[in-house]
Design an enzyme around this catalytic site. Structure first.
Site, PDB file in Angstrom:
ATOM      1  CE  LYS A   1      -1.762   0.319   3.694  1.00 39.22           C
ATOM      2  NZ  LYS A   1      -1.546  -0.324   5.024  1.00 39.22           N
TER       3      LYS A   1
ATOM      4  CD  GLU B   1      -2.764  -3.785   4.887  1.00 42.61           C
ATOM      5  OE1 GLU B   1      -2.986  -2.558   4.374  1.00 42.61           O
ATOM      6  OE2 GLU B   1      -2.708  -3.893   6.211  1.00 42.61           O
TER       7      GLU B   1
ATOM      8  CD  GLU C   1       1.425   6.131  11.252  1.00 42.13           C
ATOM      9  OE1 GLU C   1       0.332   6.400  11.655  1.00 42.13           O
ATOM     10  OE2 GLU C   1       1.547   4.827  10.766  1.00 42.13           O
TER      11      GLU C   1
ATOM     12  CE1 TYR D   1      16.834  13.808 -11.188  1.00 43.03           C
ATOM     13  CE2 TYR D   1      17.605  15.666  -9.909  1.00 43.03           C
ATOM     14  CZ  TYR D   1      17.069  15.060 -11.287  1.00 43.03           C
ATOM     15  OH  TYR D   1      17.218  15.813 -12.433  1.00 43.03           O
TER      16      TYR D   1
END
Length: 131
Positions: free
Chosen positions: A110, A33, A85, A65
């Site tokens: 994800k 990953e 997290e 934004y």
């Protein structure tokens, strides 16, 4: 002041949302990953008192934004972390740097998580507020 009529900064009554921000990152527990990277999708919902911006029609009195998206993408594309997290917390911290943001909800998706079964998405959602 009446209790049923919120007033001033930080009331949480107005929200600005940026949803589906797609970016590439190298986050995850597994070596592949971090080596190969994968796509992440970020949603943020900001609590902002938009009345001053609306009254003066002034971008300087709200959250830009587009510029926030640049900073969020930089975090996702930046230093790898093992957990989404942790990534969500870093993104929340970036949002709360904005002086007009009193609270933020961050969702990190994800969709290419290393799971051996068919699935639609993996998400972590956190809420943080200015101390």
């Amino acid at each position: 002041m009446s209790e049923d009529r919120p007033s001033g900064h930080g009331t949480g009554s107005d929200r600005i949302a940026l949803r589906g921000l797609r970016c590439r990152g190298r986050h995850g527990v597994y070596e592949f990953e971090r080596r190969d990277g994968q796509d992440f999708v970020v949603d943020v919902v900001l609590s902002v008192d938009t009345r001053p911006a609306a009254e003066k029609d002034d971008l300087g009195r709200t959250v830009h934004y587009g510029e926030l998206a640049d900073r969020l993408v930089a975090v996702v594309g930046g230093e790898p972390v093992r957990l989404i997290e942790t990534l969500a917390q870093r993104l929340a911290d970036v949002c709360l740097i904005e002086p007009l943001v009193s609270e933020v909800e961050v969702t990190v998706h994800k969709p290419q998580a290393p799971i051996s079964y068919p699935f639609d998405d993996v998400t972590v959602t956190i809420q943080r507020r200015r101390p």
